[in-house]
Scaffold this active site. Structure first.
Site, short mmCIF file in Angstrom:
data_model
loop_
_atom_site.label_atom_id
_atom_site.label_comp_id
_atom_site.label_asym_id
_atom_site.label_seq_id
_atom_site.Cartn_x
_atom_site.Cartn_y
_atom_site.Cartn_z
N CYS A 174 0.84 -1.21 0.00
CA CYS A 174 0.00 0.00 0.00
C CYS A 174 0.87 1.25 0.00
O CYS A 174 0.54 2.25 -0.65
CB CYS A 174 -0.92 0.02 1.22
SG CYS A 174 -2.04 -1.38 1.29
C1 BEZ Z 1 0.55 -4.57 1.84
O1 BEZ Z 1 0.08 -3.47 1.54
O2 BEZ Z 1 1.73 -4.80 1.77
C2 BEZ Z 1 -0.37 -5.67 2.27
C3 BEZ Z 1 -1.52 -5.38 2.96
C4 BEZ Z 1 -2.34 -6.42 3.37
C5 BEZ Z 1 -1.99 -7.72 3.10
C6 BEZ Z 1 -0.83 -8.00 2.37
C7 BEZ Z 1 -0.01 -6.96 1.96
#
Ligand code: BEZ
Length: 210
Positions: free
Chosen positions: A45
């Site tokens: 994210c």
């Molecule tokens: C991420 O943004 O890295 C992420 C968020 C939730 C689950 C897996 C990855």
């Protein structure tokens, strides 16, 4: 609620990092992208929000506003913005909804319980000036999105809203386009003189301008 292509984009009022937004009013008569991410302070994210911030001039050029969402509160978005700036070189320059009550997430079916009961998946909605859904994409949490593809779809949508054409696989701005099947050969000759009929149903022409 399931929202499909051609449906009106559900309207809502939400708290964001840039104050309270009434969605339809905020969109005005331009285009919009509403997208969700699973959580703040997560790695994928972080890269996505930095990428969208760097692409903001490209969205602006297309008269398209961008609005992000997760179920984290607005103050967490604000703190996370510093990390995004530090690691990605650009803090978010567009509003982020704090959807702790999952009101907007539920309206747009952004929580897929068999993936996670508590986090939004990576949904993307492109909304046209008529407030209708033009595209609906869902990515899993583990896969960061290709926002160049979102810009490419906006280019296609904006072109095909004006001209009786469609865009082929992997089309990029400036490349030849396809004349839609509803256009007769006679009409095609008037609108797109010199078009290239590879098959009666597969007719290419230069990308129209204007
Ligand atoms: C991420 O943004 O890295 C992420 C968020 C939730 C689950 C897996 C990855």
């Amino acid at each position: 609620m399931t929202t499909r292509i051609g449906d009106e984009a559900p309207d809502f009022t939400a708290e964001t990092t840039e104050g309270t937004i009434s969605f339809h009013e905020w969109l005005g008569d331009g285009w919009g992208v509403l997208f969700s991410h699973p959580r703040d302070f997560t790695p994928v994210c972080t890269t996505e929000l930095g990428t969208v911030a760097k692409l903001k001039p490209e969205f602006d050029k297309r008269n398209t506003k961008v609005l992000a969402l997760s179920v984290d509160p607005v103050d967490a978005h604000g703190k996370w913005a510093q990390d995004i700036e530090e690691t990605q070189g650009q803090a978010p320059n567009f509003p982020l909804i704090g959807d702790e009550g999952k009101k907007v997430a539920d309206l747009y079916d952004m929580i897929h319980p068999n993936a996670s009961d508590t986090q939004t998946v990576r949904s993307v909605f492109i909304i046209g000036p008529d407030k209708k859904i033009k595209l609906n994409l869902t990515y899993p949490a583990s896969t960061g999105r290709n926002f160049q593809e979102i810009l490419r779809v906006i280019d296609s949508l904006q072109l095909t809203a004006k001209h009786k054409v469609a865009t082929p696989a992997d089309w990029q701005q400036g490349e030849d386009v396809i004349i839609t099947p509803a256009v007769s050969d006679e009409e095609a000759q008037e609108r797109f003189p010199g078009f290239n009929a590879v098959k009666p149903y597969l007719r290419y022409t230069k990308q129209p301008t204007g």
